[in-house]
Design an enzyme around this catalytic site. Sequence first.
Site, PDB file in Angstrom:
ATOM      1  N   LYS A 196       4.232   0.560   6.446  1.00 56.83           N
ATOM      2  CA  LYS A 196       5.005   0.842   5.234  1.00 56.83           C
ATOM      3  C   LYS A 196       6.051  -0.234   4.968  1.00 56.83           C
ATOM      4  O   LYS A 196       6.387  -0.511   3.821  1.00 56.83           O
ATOM      5  CB  LYS A 196       5.668   2.202   5.346  1.00 56.83           C
ATOM      6  CG  LYS A 196       4.642   3.323   5.425  1.00 56.83           C
ATOM      7  CD  LYS A 196       5.106   4.565   4.733  1.00 56.83           C
ATOM      8  CE  LYS A 196       3.956   5.477   4.387  1.00 56.83           C
ATOM      9  NZ  LYS A 196       3.197   5.949   5.566  1.00 56.83           N
ATOM     10  N   GLU A 209       9.614   8.563  -3.507  1.00 59.83           N
ATOM     11  CA  GLU A 209       9.119   9.860  -3.068  1.00 59.83           C
ATOM     12  C   GLU A 209       8.810   9.741  -1.589  1.00 59.83           C
ATOM     13  O   GLU A 209       8.557   8.650  -1.097  1.00 59.83           O
ATOM     14  CB  GLU A 209       7.831  10.219  -3.825  1.00 59.83           C
ATOM     15  CG  GLU A 209       6.531   9.640  -3.209  1.00 59.83           C
ATOM     16  CD  GLU A 209       6.394   8.118  -3.275  1.00 59.83           C
ATOM     17  OE1 GLU A 209       7.214   7.473  -3.978  1.00 59.83           O
ATOM     18  OE2 GLU A 209       5.469   7.566  -2.622  1.00 59.83           O
ATOM     19  N   SER A 230      -2.178   1.721  12.022  1.00 54.90           N
ATOM     20  CA  SER A 230      -1.204   1.652  10.921  1.00 54.90           C
ATOM     21  C   SER A 230       0.225   1.942  11.365  1.00 54.90           C
ATOM     22  O   SER A 230       1.173   1.459  10.758  1.00 54.90           O
ATOM     23  CB  SER A 230      -1.605   2.611   9.808  1.00 54.90           C
ATOM     24  OG  SER A 230      -1.814   3.917  10.320  1.00 54.90           O
TER      25      SER A 230
END
Length: 409
Positions: A86, A108, A376
Amino acid sequence: MPEPGYYGQFGGSFIPEILVATFEELVQAFEQAKADPEFWNTYLKLMGSYSCRPTPLTYAENLTRHFGGARIYIKREDLNHTGAHKANNVMGQGLLVKRMGKGRVIAETGAGQHGVATATMAAKFGFDCTIYMGEIDVQRQRPNVFWMERLGATVIPVTEGTRTLKDAINEAFRDWVSAMDDTHYVLGTACGPHPFPEMVTWFQSIIGLEARRQVLEETGQLPARIYACVGGGSNAMGIFSGFLDDDVELVGVEAGGRGLETGAHAARLASSDASLGVAQGYKTFFLQDDDGQMKETHSVAAGLDYVGVSPILSHLKETGRVRFSAATDTEVVDALSLTIRKEGLIPALESAHGFVQAFKEAPTLSHDDVIIINQSGRGDKDIFTVADAFEDPGWKQFIRDKAKEYDAR
Ligand SMILES: *Cc1c(COP(=O)(O)O)cnc(C)c1O
């Protein structure tokens, strides 16, 4: 000429009239940044000094021996600052916000990882930061709320609808409409209206660029297959985009939850339960009922239970370029256990979905073949979620004792 922001029949930009100018400004800023080599260089420098890039490509020697087939390599996005891929997206958008001269970011968040990453970026760049999070998620994900607030963000619990991620997205758009001039909406994955799917993919493409160079350096060959978990689709698009033009099989793995036959899952492309629709500003496959009401999703991994999916992945499924499968909660916990024991790596529950499918297929390939799994994120920082998934009795007792300690104060 296809319309900009469309991938086959998917994508587009279905936004309220009042946001049109803001989106045009964003598209322009993004196009200029893309055309300016200095921007990408600044991005690389930032990610190198702040987020451990390039992340390593690790040879999983013990897992390879265990399965006796393809040589398994793991791309280590878990080593990014804040613990997942991210960071690639939020730091990139942060640079873009600076370029646009804005001073406030909103986002969000579902499980809270994107919220923490955005709040971190805002702290570093000195932006004002507001995070929208469903009230239920605020209750479920207290550790991430704690860190967002410490990082200086205002966390607003959303009490509309199902009080989860999709309601948080709607609320963030409402905020943006009322504060467009100084505010940028840092969307967290390769979804939403144009240019977000393309822009988020562009920042995440750093994963695939590195992985392609690393695998060639290390093995002298391209991988036979690449596996990545798919929530909104940003880590998958990130690594896939480095290999789209190669003879490399790309495999996306969605949340199979309690099993595709139970309905308690979040498989939009690996099941036939999703249908084409327009929601949250874009057109893709959504898990919705006949009236267009979004269904409840389920996954052991909080980051994979979104109702929509990247329009780019919907297109790549339709063209047959990417193959999709689903991993159940039970398979995920087993794959996670094995990876921890064999390699001393702790993938996030989300990432472990990719491991499941890779483990199923590795034995069917030869030792001459190389496969890459995109890890990830890391699981150790999500100890509450991971310990719950393992139903660890010692951990449960620890929490009970802690609660007693607080009650006694
Ligand atoms: C958020 C998250 C995901 C899912 O998001 P994508 O956009 O599909 O990549 C996957 N893994 C981890 C570790 C995450 O934090």
